[in-house]
Design a protein around this motif. Structure first.
Motif, mmCIF file in Angstrom:
data_model
loop_
_atom_site.group_PDB
_atom_site.id
_atom_site.type_symbol
_atom_site.label_atom_id
_atom_site.label_comp_id
_atom_site.label_asym_id
_atom_site.label_seq_id
_atom_site.Cartn_x
_atom_site.Cartn_y
_atom_site.Cartn_z
ATOM 1 N N ASN A 105 -11.031 4.512 -5.124
ATOM 2 C CA ASN A 105 -11.865 4.651 -6.308
ATOM 3 C C ASN A 105 -11.184 3.915 -7.450
ATOM 4 N N VAL A 106 -11.950 3.050 -8.114
ATOM 5 C CA VAL A 106 -11.389 2.128 -9.094
ATOM 6 C C VAL A 106 -11.667 2.574 -10.523
ATOM 7 N N LYS A 107 -10.596 2.773 -11.270
ATOM 8 C CA LYS A 107 -10.623 2.984 -12.724
ATOM 9 C C LYS A 107 -11.535 4.114 -13.194
ATOM 10 N N GLU A 108 -11.499 5.217 -12.485
ATOM 11 C CA GLU A 108 -12.275 6.381 -12.921
ATOM 12 C C GLU A 108 -11.369 7.606 -12.944
ATOM 13 N N LEU A 157 0.862 -1.177 0.000
ATOM 14 C CA LEU A 157 0.000 0.000 0.000
ATOM 15 C C LEU A 157 0.896 1.222 0.000
ATOM 16 N N GLN A 158 0.806 1.982 -1.048
ATOM 17 C CA GLN A 158 1.550 3.232 -1.192
ATOM 18 C C GLN A 158 0.729 4.088 -2.132
ATOM 19 N N ALA A 159 -0.135 4.930 -1.559
ATOM 20 C CA ALA A 159 -1.032 5.723 -2.394
ATOM 21 C C ALA A 159 -1.314 7.060 -1.724
ATOM 22 N N GLU A 160 -1.624 8.034 -2.548
ATOM 23 C CA GLU A 160 -1.909 9.385 -2.070
ATOM 24 C C GLU A 160 -3.411 9.637 -2.152
ATOM 25 N N ASN A 214 -12.047 0.221 1.443
ATOM 26 C CA ASN A 214 -13.263 0.025 0.660
ATOM 27 C C ASN A 214 -12.996 0.382 -0.799
ATOM 28 N N PHE A 215 -13.291 -0.559 -1.695
ATOM 29 C CA PHE A 215 -13.111 -0.363 -3.139
ATOM 30 C C PHE A 215 -14.465 -0.025 -3.753
ATOM 31 N N TRP A 216 -14.538 1.090 -4.484
ATOM 32 C CA TRP A 216 -15.812 1.583 -4.997
ATOM 33 C C TRP A 216 -15.636 2.317 -6.316
ATOM 34 N N ALA A 217 -16.773 2.618 -6.942
ATOM 35 C CA ALA A 217 -16.797 3.417 -8.175
ATOM 36 C C ALA A 217 -18.116 4.191 -8.222
ATOM 37 N N GLY A 259 -6.417 0.424 -11.920
ATOM 38 C CA GLY A 259 -6.870 -0.764 -11.209
ATOM 39 C C GLY A 259 -5.750 -1.624 -10.651
ATOM 40 N N ASP A 260 -4.540 -1.082 -10.565
ATOM 41 C CA ASP A 260 -3.403 -1.867 -10.072
ATOM 42 C C ASP A 260 -3.593 -2.311 -8.621
ATOM 43 N N LEU A 261 -3.938 -1.381 -7.747
ATOM 44 C CA LEU A 261 -4.140 -1.711 -6.329
ATOM 45 C C LEU A 261 -5.304 -2.679 -6.169
ATOM 46 N N THR A 262 -6.346 -2.449 -6.942
ATOM 47 C CA THR A 262 -7.533 -3.306 -6.899
ATOM 48 C C THR A 262 -7.178 -4.739 -7.280
#
Length: 137
Positions: free
Chosen positions: A60-63, A4-7, A27-30, A87-90
């Motif tokens: 937030n996934v792929k948006e 996990l390394q995200a801003e 939580n993974f969402w769109a 979608g890499d983290l997902t």
């Protein structure tokens, strides 16, 4: 556990090293996902109830970031929103159903995976997060 390394939208970088000792919900969402949009307010309520006891991150996934952040702002979501445009983290978390929430114990071990929407503002959910704070459970 995937890296996990995200801003987030506030410019804060999130990594596992800074989260040790606290339960974490990811939580993974769109925005195109109706159940996701129904669930997000209850995650915000849970965060408000728990305070700094637990960390709740949303991915937030792929948006496009503008779409996700506009939605978050308009809906009153103050939780960190990590952007995952490719979608890499997902994929690293093996998420294929939206929403999915991964619950990680204070010991850094993944404990549960919730597929689909849940009302996180219920007392049972609060107790569940409290259980994550106990080692080895």
């Amino acid at each position: 556990m995937p890296a996990l390394q995200a801003e987030d939208q506030y410019g804060k970088t999130w990594a596992w090293a800074g989260l040790k000792g606290r339960p974490v919900l990811i939580n993974f969402w769109a925005t195109w996902c109706g159940p996701c949009k129904e669930e997000l307010p209850s995650l915000q309520t849970l965060a408000d109830l728990l305070g700094p006891e637990a960390v709740i991150l949303t991915v937030n996934v792929k948006e496009p970031p503008d779409r996700a952040l506009t939605y978050a702002q308009r809906s009153g979501l103050r939780l960190p929103v990590l952007m995952d445009p490719r979608g890499d983290l997902t994929r690293q978390f093996g998420v294929r159903i939206y929403p999915t929430t991964v619950l990680v114990g204070a010991d850094g071990r993944p404990r549960y995976r919730v597929l689909g929407a849940l009302d996180w503002s219920e007392r049972g959910a609060q107790a569940w997060v409290g259980e994550l704070a106990r080692p080895g459970r």
